[in-house]
Design an enzyme around this catalytic site. Sequence first.
Site: not given
Length: 505
Positions: A262, A296
């Site tokens: 991720e 993110c």
Amino acid sequence: MKDLFARLGLKDVNPGAWIGTQPLPTLGAPIADSENPSTGQPLASIALGSAEQLDQVISASQAAFEAWRLVPAPKRGEVVRQMGQVLREHKDDLGRLVTLEVGKVLSEGLGEVQESIDMADLAVGMSRQLFGLTMHSERHSHRMYEQWHPLGPVGVITAFNFPNAVWAWNAMVALVAGNSVLWKPSHKAPLNAIATHRLLAKVAQDAGFPGLLTLIVGANRSVGDKMINDHRLPLISATGSVPMGRHVGQAVAKRLGRSLLELGGNNAIIVTPDADLDLALRGVAFGAVGTAGQRCTSTRRIFVHEDIAQEFLRRLVAVYEQLPIGDPLDASTLVGPLIDARAVKDYQMALETAVAQGGEILTGGQVLDRPGNFVRPTIVRARADMPICAEETFAPILYAISYTDLDQAIAWQNDVPQGLSSAIFTDSFRESERFLAAHGSDCGIANVNIGTSGAEIGGAFGGEKETGGGREAGSDAWKAYMRRQTCTLNFGSDLPLAQGVTFDI
Ligand code: UN1
């Protein structure tokens, strides 16, 4: 702060390697500080774990796995339920620690712990729903089905920006799946990891599984590299930058292990002419400025239709200029500091580059003259083809680009290496469906009338392209933490072969 640390069992110098509630010896270990990004002052120190200690930790994790995998999944869920309960009891303390150590505003610090609690609840439910399929066999008196088994000790590498929740996404699911968990947190947020680990390892220990949760805070080169290359860890789940993920992914692939990545995002919001602009303003502001742009999922680019661009940007600049920046523990603050001095440099360098490439700073652009790593959230009027717009800078910098045609805006949105999150603000059914279609957003997350950040845990979280392709948290993300076994059973008295093959002896 002293009381908070005492309640969470944190000392001036904290051991970096743990097997359950048991710290490993710290004698002679190198010491690293964890700093408060709001003041630049050290909060406490860590005695770093060594490569030899990692070996011990993995052995303990392996031993715990061998016992834990035999516990029925719903009973494993019961232990995770108790972990969720402990997180609830310590939500306030852990949320404050998130704020102290990584600088996110208190409501986000508390929200992060809530995300971990939600993950525990979700995983408890999952523990009774690790479903496999049954198939109809082509052979008479045969039955086929698949079942899911635990994998082994799972290595979880987390970034500084979600020092509690991202571990919980992985750990809660990995645990109900029957795995033990080894956590290597960011060296920028080790206190959060140690405090959370100690609390939850106690639950595992009381349930009779002392090595179920293990932790190592150590140097990336010695400890991290050894960890990702260790074949006893069948799955490495890593959250962080694209270069870090490339390194981890390649090392794990080399030994044919599994990785779940991720990585970075470069998330955009498209604001169309018939968008509800009040909604869009709030969505863009939270996406770009929340967590000081260090998610993110943070919004890094906006594509605003030319008919509304001027008005929208005028209003957005006005919002930016009123944003309360400061102590993240103060309830009225909306923007806290960046994580460290390096992040401030990256912010400055990205802005210099943006201006050199033809960008115009509409608001912000300054480092605040005060202790800590505070910068002003910044909007840059930009063109989609400026190379800097394809880069992820972990800071509150928003590139604003105007567009004429929705197809063009979607193409620009997709024309970056990363593919995590995306959003459109529109009241047009046609535009939102165009955005969500197969030739629309290429990201793992696509939202309508919601910003790019702040996903709920019920969905699978992750993204495409350089974001790494992994999926964590909800939906069927649990499958990444288990191995599938296809079983064919013959309850007849002869042995027919599939595909009509005969083999008579
Ligand atoms: C991250 O920044 O690594 O969707 C995770 C969000 C949060 C998770 C972000 N729930 O913004």
